[in-house]
Design an enzyme around this catalytic site. Structure first.
Site, mmCIF file in Angstrom:
data_model
loop_
_atom_site.group_PDB
_atom_site.id
_atom_site.type_symbol
_atom_site.label_atom_id
_atom_site.label_comp_id
_atom_site.label_asym_id
_atom_site.label_seq_id
_atom_site.Cartn_x
_atom_site.Cartn_y
_atom_site.Cartn_z
ATOM 1 C CE LYS A 21 -6.046 -2.267 -2.557
ATOM 2 N NZ LYS A 21 -6.628 -1.316 -1.741
ATOM 3 C CD GLU B 34 -1.859 6.280 -16.653
ATOM 4 O OE1 GLU B 34 -1.219 7.198 -16.456
ATOM 5 O OE2 GLU B 34 -2.284 5.858 -17.600
ATOM 6 C CB CYS C 35 -1.279 11.967 -10.632
ATOM 7 S SG CYS C 35 -2.624 12.194 -11.666
ATOM 8 C CD GLU D 229 3.171 12.349 -6.767
ATOM 9 O OE1 GLU D 229 3.535 11.200 -6.015
ATOM 10 O OE2 GLU D 229 2.210 12.526 -7.548
HETATM 11 P P1 NAP Z 1 -0.518 4.038 -3.150
HETATM 12 O O1 NAP Z 1 -0.196 3.910 -1.874
HETATM 13 O O2 NAP Z 1 0.243 3.654 -4.433
HETATM 14 O O3 NAP Z 1 -1.984 3.136 -3.488
HETATM 15 C C1 NAP Z 1 -2.305 3.016 -4.769
HETATM 16 C C2 NAP Z 1 -3.278 1.624 -4.355
HETATM 17 O O4 NAP Z 1 -2.272 0.452 -4.456
HETATM 18 C C3 NAP Z 1 -4.249 1.561 -3.095
HETATM 19 O O5 NAP Z 1 -5.294 0.896 -3.687
HETATM 20 C C4 NAP Z 1 -3.289 0.798 -2.541
HETATM 21 O O6 NAP Z 1 -3.850 0.055 -1.372
HETATM 22 C C5 NAP Z 1 -2.773 -0.218 -3.082
HETATM 23 N N1 NAP Z 1 -1.214 -0.844 -2.659
HETATM 24 C C6 NAP Z 1 -0.495 -0.133 -1.594
HETATM 25 N N2 NAP Z 1 0.524 -1.165 -1.421
HETATM 26 C C7 NAP Z 1 0.555 -2.300 -2.352
HETATM 27 C C8 NAP Z 1 1.152 -3.434 -2.310
HETATM 28 N N3 NAP Z 1 2.174 -3.664 -1.654
HETATM 29 N N4 NAP Z 1 0.759 -4.323 -3.072
HETATM 30 C C9 NAP Z 1 -0.505 -4.178 -3.747
HETATM 31 N N5 NAP Z 1 -1.460 -2.980 -3.717
HETATM 32 C C10 NAP Z 1 -0.849 -1.940 -2.961
HETATM 33 O O7 NAP Z 1 -1.118 5.314 -3.863
HETATM 34 P P2 NAP Z 1 -2.121 6.389 -2.894
HETATM 35 O O8 NAP Z 1 -1.293 6.990 -1.951
HETATM 36 O O9 NAP Z 1 -3.336 5.696 -2.903
HETATM 37 O O10 NAP Z 1 -2.139 7.591 -4.197
HETATM 38 C C11 NAP Z 1 -1.397 8.685 -4.347
HETATM 39 C C12 NAP Z 1 -0.625 8.353 -5.436
HETATM 40 O O11 NAP Z 1 -1.221 7.985 -6.775
HETATM 41 C C13 NAP Z 1 0.387 9.615 -5.962
HETATM 42 O O12 NAP Z 1 1.877 9.046 -6.210
HETATM 43 C C14 NAP Z 1 -0.163 10.319 -7.131
HETATM 44 O O13 NAP Z 1 0.343 10.680 -7.955
HETATM 45 C C15 NAP Z 1 -0.952 8.591 -7.929
HETATM 46 N N6 NAP Z 1 -1.616 8.936 -8.731
HETATM 47 C C16 NAP Z 1 -1.678 8.910 -10.046
HETATM 48 C C17 NAP Z 1 -2.815 9.069 -10.936
HETATM 49 C C18 NAP Z 1 -2.326 8.911 -12.632
HETATM 50 O O14 NAP Z 1 -3.206 9.064 -13.378
HETATM 51 N N7 NAP Z 1 -1.018 9.189 -13.016
HETATM 52 C C19 NAP Z 1 -3.907 9.560 -10.861
HETATM 53 C C20 NAP Z 1 -4.203 9.576 -9.328
HETATM 54 C C21 NAP Z 1 -3.124 9.320 -8.340
HETATM 55 P P3 NAP Z 1 -4.086 0.718 0.505
HETATM 56 O O15 NAP Z 1 -4.953 2.050 0.111
HETATM 57 O O16 NAP Z 1 -4.647 -0.342 1.213
HETATM 58 O O17 NAP Z 1 -2.873 1.206 0.400
#
Ligand code: NAP
Ligand code: MG
Length: 498
Positions: free
Chosen positions: A190, A266, A301, A400
């Site tokens: 997804k 992650e 991240c 963050e």
């Molecule tokens: P996010 O809002 O947590 O979303 C990540 C994924 O989870 C998306 O596919 C999202 O779908 C899905 N999601 C959201 N709400 C959900 C729910 N209630 N139940 C199940 N799945 C759900 O993160 P983002 O805004 O896309 O990305 C930014 C974050 O990613 C930052 O915190 C960053 O640090 C982190 N990140 C971490 C790494 C690492 O390797 N540690 C690498 C890159 C990014 P939707 O798109 O529909 O909301």
């Protein structure tokens, strides 16, 4: 590879978007027939309508993944044969570098030069690395007496749900697909709602490369529906997630309330860059520090968002950082000269700007930037922003931001530097700069983070595991052979001889 403006515009004008879900080797509409718009954040206009998958589509995708897994078409294939298919897959991605790069630049607002020279090559490298590794890894035999044989074997875990973010769309998909597919699993992916296009194209290329139908499925849609359905599905054996800590936490709950599927997270970070007073080459430190915070618009991240610098060198370093930052031109993501593209979406840009306001309100000293720019384009651009005199307790030092905002915090001695670096709920990455090898080793050991880079800003490469301490991660690592632990079960086979 030609990467001038005209070539890129030509590729962009000829793109054919894949907008349906990819289930059992075919593009299909969502069962509900519903679609949602994906946007070009560089001008705020809709790019395409994407199939909006929900629980019904996830059920179909998981069923297809489960059936193909149990049939053994892929899971029982010899590792060497899986390797050949995945090497074909990597070659096809490489051949289509320009197309995939433009898709990510358009949908995520990322600078095209980064997409062409970093994201897609690393995507290729990731698939290739895991393909190459998988027929060279041996299982174990336990130390028994002569009447027994204890085999410790690894088996694919089964159906893997992969839920990923928007900041490195193709690359984050590859970080999950490379090791999950190489070890013989079926996958339901997804993508983030903002960035579905490259994931859908990757799935099509995987089948073209020889991956049997049903092994890789892609269900675009929203987290609350499609993401949650994957998290709660009882026929999913593991979920590998990259995204925010807040959402990561939900997957632990989904697992606890369903089938105890394995969860690997992650998550976010607030990574320190520690600069000691003994560094002679401040120009080099400045270059790394600027790259650490402004690369990918700070939507990274492991962005080095806290500059923790010794008082003695702070002003000299900041002067260099400010000067270099001015060269990070903000502009059209499809222009090869652009270093900073747009934020992913309006709401996120507003969040970043509100952090800048919070920094000012808490009396941090704004020394560069601080504004939305190029608003006439309709896009969501924020200029490189630097705060000095930040206290580690301030909101801009603790939370963050996920944008181009650097917080500078001064220290007097090594002990204080370590305490500041570790005083965060996160622990994803850290950089440290010193000319003294003893200090380097001491600090590298003292900092609680999954990756510590010395005298550079780096996440390592495909040969090194990547993941976080504390609330930056849970349950495993991406990259290197360590990633295979996420996607395999360990089985003991105990034999007795008469
Ligand atoms: P996010 O809002 O947590 O979303 C990540 C994924 O989870 C998306 O596919 C999202 O779908 C899905 N999601 C959201 N709400 C959900 C729910 N209630 N139940 C199940 N799945 C759900 O993160 P983002 O805004 O896309 O990305 C930014 C974050 O990613 C930052 O915190 C960053 O640090 C982190 N990140 C971490 C790494 C690492 O390797 N540690 C690498 C890159 C990014 P939707 O798109 O529909 O909301
Ligand atoms: Mg989201």
């Amino acid at each position: 590879m030609k990467m001038d403006k005209a070539t890129i515009a030509d590729v962009a004008s000829k793109l054919k978007f894949r907008t349906q879900a990819f289930i059992n080797g075919k593009f299909v509409d969502a069962v509900s027939g519903r679609t949602f718009p994906t946007e070009k954040p560089a001008n705020g206009q809709a790019l395409a309508q994407i199939a909006e998958c929900d629980e019904k589509d996830v059920n179909l995708a998981v069923q297809s993944a489960r059936e193909t897994f149990e049939k053994g078409l892929w899971s029982q294939m010899s590792p060497a044969d899986r390797k050949h298919v995945l090497l074909n897959f990597a070659d096809l991605i490489e051949k289509n570098t320009m197309e995939l790069a433009v898709l990510d630049a358009l949908e995520a607002g990322k600078p095209i030069t980064d997409c062409i020279t970093i994201d897609v090559p690393e995507t290729v490298d990731c698939i290739r690395w895991h393909a190459e590794a998988v027929d060279k890894l041996y299982d174990q035999i336990s130390p028994t007496g002569p009447d027994n044989l204890g085999l410790i074997v690894r088996e694919p875990i089964g159906v893997v749900g992969a839920v990923i973010p928007w900041n490195f769309p193709a690359l984050m998909a590859a970080w999950k697909l490379g090791p999950a597919l190489a070890t013989g699993n079926s996958v339901v992916l997804k993508p983030a709602e903002q960035t579905s296009l490259s994931a859908l194209r990757l799935a099509e290329l995987a089948v073209e490369a020889g991956l049997p139908d049903g092994i890789l499925n892609v269900v675009p849609g929203f987290g609350e529906t499609a993401g949650q359905a994957l998290g709660r599905h009882t026929a999913v054996d593991a979920v590998t997630f990259t995204g925010s800590t807040e959402v990561g936490r939900m997957f632990l709950k989904y697992s606890a309330e369903s089938n105890l599927k394995r969860i690997v997270l992650e998550c976010g970070g607030k990574s320190p860059q520690i600069v000691m007073a003994d560094v002679a080459n401040l120009d080099s430190v400045a270059e790394h520090a600027v790259n650490a915070i402004f690369w990918n618009m700070g939507e990274n991240c492991s962005a080095g968002s806290r500059l923790i610098v010794h008082k003695k060198v702070k002003d000299a370093l900041l002067e260099r950082i400010v000067k270099l930052s001015k060269q990070w031109t903000v502009g059209d993501p499809l222009d090869p000269a652009t270093k900073i593209g747009s934020m992913i979406e309006k709401a996120h840009m507003e969040k970043v700007l509100s952090y800048i306001e919070a920094g000012k309100a808490e009396d941090a000293n704004l020394v560069l930037g601080g504004n939305r720019v190029l608003a006439d384009s309709g896009g969501y651009f924020v200029e490189p922003t630097i705060f000095d005199n930040v206290d580690n307790k301030m909101k801009i030092a603790q939370e963050e931001i996920f944008g181009p905002v650097l917080a500078t915090i001064a220290f007097d001695d090594e002990e204080q530097a370590i305490a500041l670096a570790n005083n965060t709920t996160y622990g994803l990455a850290a950089s440290l700069y010193t000319d003294n090898v003893n200090v380097a080793h001491r600090l590298a050991r003292a900092i609680k983070a999954g990756t510590v880079s010395v005298n550079c800003y780096s996440e390592g490469d495909m040969t090194t595991p990547f993941g976080g301490f504390k609330q930056s991660g849970f349950g495993g690592r991406d990259n290197a052979v360590h990633a295979h632990d996420q996607y395999t079960e360990i089985k003991t086979i105990w034999m007795q001889f008469s």
